[in-house]
Design an enzyme around this catalytic site. Sequence first.
Site: not given
Ligand code: PHB
Length: 389
Positions: A72, A200, A292, A296, A384
Site C-alpha cells: 500500500h 480511518y 491498534p 504498531k 506510519y
Molecule cells: C487490521 O487490518 O486489522 C488493522 C489495520 C490497521 C490498524 C489496525 C488494525 O491500525
Amino acid sequence: MNTQVCIIGAGPAGLLLGHLLRAEGIECVVLERQTGDYVLGRIRAGVLETITVDLMERLGLDGRMKEEGLWHDGFNLADGERLIRIDMADLVGSRVMVYGQTEITRDLMDACEERDLEVIYEAQDVTLHDVEGDAPYVTYSKDGAEYRIDCRMIAGCDGFYGPSRQAIPASVGKEYERVYPFGWLGILADVPPCNHELIYANHERGFALASMRSTTRSRYYIDVPLTEKIEDWPDERVWDELAVRLGAEAAESMVRGPSIEKSIAPLRSYVFAPMRHGSLMLCGDAAHIVPPTGAKGLNLAASDVHYAAEALTALFKHADNDAVVRYSDKALARVWKSERFSWSLTNLMHRFPEDGPFERAMQVAELDYIANSRAAQTSIAENYVGLKV
Ligand code: PHB
Ligand code: APR
C-alpha cells in the site's frame, strides 16, 4: 535440558527471535503455553512496517508474503466530509505491506522444523528462576512431567499476561499506562474491501476503520463503549454503523457479508521499563501495549526482536555483553515514539466521552491542518511506515 536462550512465548515475537538466533547458530528453545492452532486462531492487525518486512526477507521467509501480501502506497483519514490521503510513497518514499499477522505467524511456524527451531507447545506452569544472575533457568510441566531448562539468557516474549514481566521485582520496574474509555468492535468477512487503501474515520457517531486481509477479505472496526456486549451487535447492525461512519463514498462500495469473526477488544497504552533485568530481556507485548490505531503492535515486537537478536549475537558470538546492557535503552527509545504515534492517532480519530466543544474544535483544526500541510502529512507518513531502527 541446556540451551543458550530460553524463549518464552511462541507468538510473532518469540518465533521471530527464535529464527533470528538459529540463523546465527545460537541455541534456543521456545516454550508456549497454548497449542499451535490456538496461537494461529488469534486475529490481529495486518499492516507491516519496513522493519517487519525486512526481517522476514532476511530470514528468507518472505515468499508467501510477497506473493499474497498487498503493498500500500497510501492510506486515508476521513473527517466526515473528505478523505485526506497520506501518500507514503510520495511523501517519504516508502510503503507498507498489508499481510495478516496470523499469516506471518504461520510462515514462522511452518519454517521451524526445517530451520531446527524447537518449540514446545502446551508447556504449563512456566516459571522463571534466578533471572538476576548469569545462570537462570526455567521450569515447566507437560503431560504430568516436570522439566527444567538451564540457559544463559531468557527472552520474555509471552505477551501482556505472561509470567516474564512478573519475574522483575516491582522495585526495579516502572509502569506507564493509559486505558481508553472505549473498545474496538472488529468484524472479518469474505467480501472485497470498500477501498483499495485503508480508511480511518472520525465521524460524529464515532471511529471507524476499513482495512483488509486481501482483495477478497475485509476487516472493519468501529469503536464502542466498553459496556457493549457483542451479542447486541448482529452483523447488520455493524454494517449499518460502518456505512454511516465511513461516509457516503465508502458506503456505496461496501459489500456486506456474514462475519467470520467478530469481537470487542479494549484499547490500552502501556510501557514497562526497563525492558531487561539481569539475564531476562522482554520483547513485544510482554513489555508494552499500543492501541491498534496505526497497527504498531506487531511492528514494535519486530523492532524489539531485531535489537534483542543483535545483542544476543554479540554476547554469544563475540563474548560482548555491552549490547545486552544497552538493549533496554535502545528498544525503549523506539517504543516510546511508536507509543506516542499510536496515542496521538487515537486521540485525533476518536470521540472521547469526556470531550467538550474545545477538544472537538482541536480535532477539526488538526485534521484541517493535516489536509493542507505537506509537512504534517510527511510526519504522519514517516511514523506510519515505521521509524528507522
Ligand atoms: C487490521 O487490518 O486489522 C488493522 C489495520 C490497521 C490498524 C489496525 C488494525 O491500525
Ligand atoms: N507460558 C508460555 N507461553 C505463554 C505464557 C506462559 N505462561 N503466557 C503467554 N504465553 C504465550 C501466549 O500464548 C502467546 O502465544 O506467549 C505468546 C505471546 O504472543 P502475543 O500475545 O502475540 O505477543 P507478541 O508475540 O509480543 O506479539 C506482539 O503481535 O500478537 C500480536 O497483539 C500482539 O500486536 C502484538 C504483537
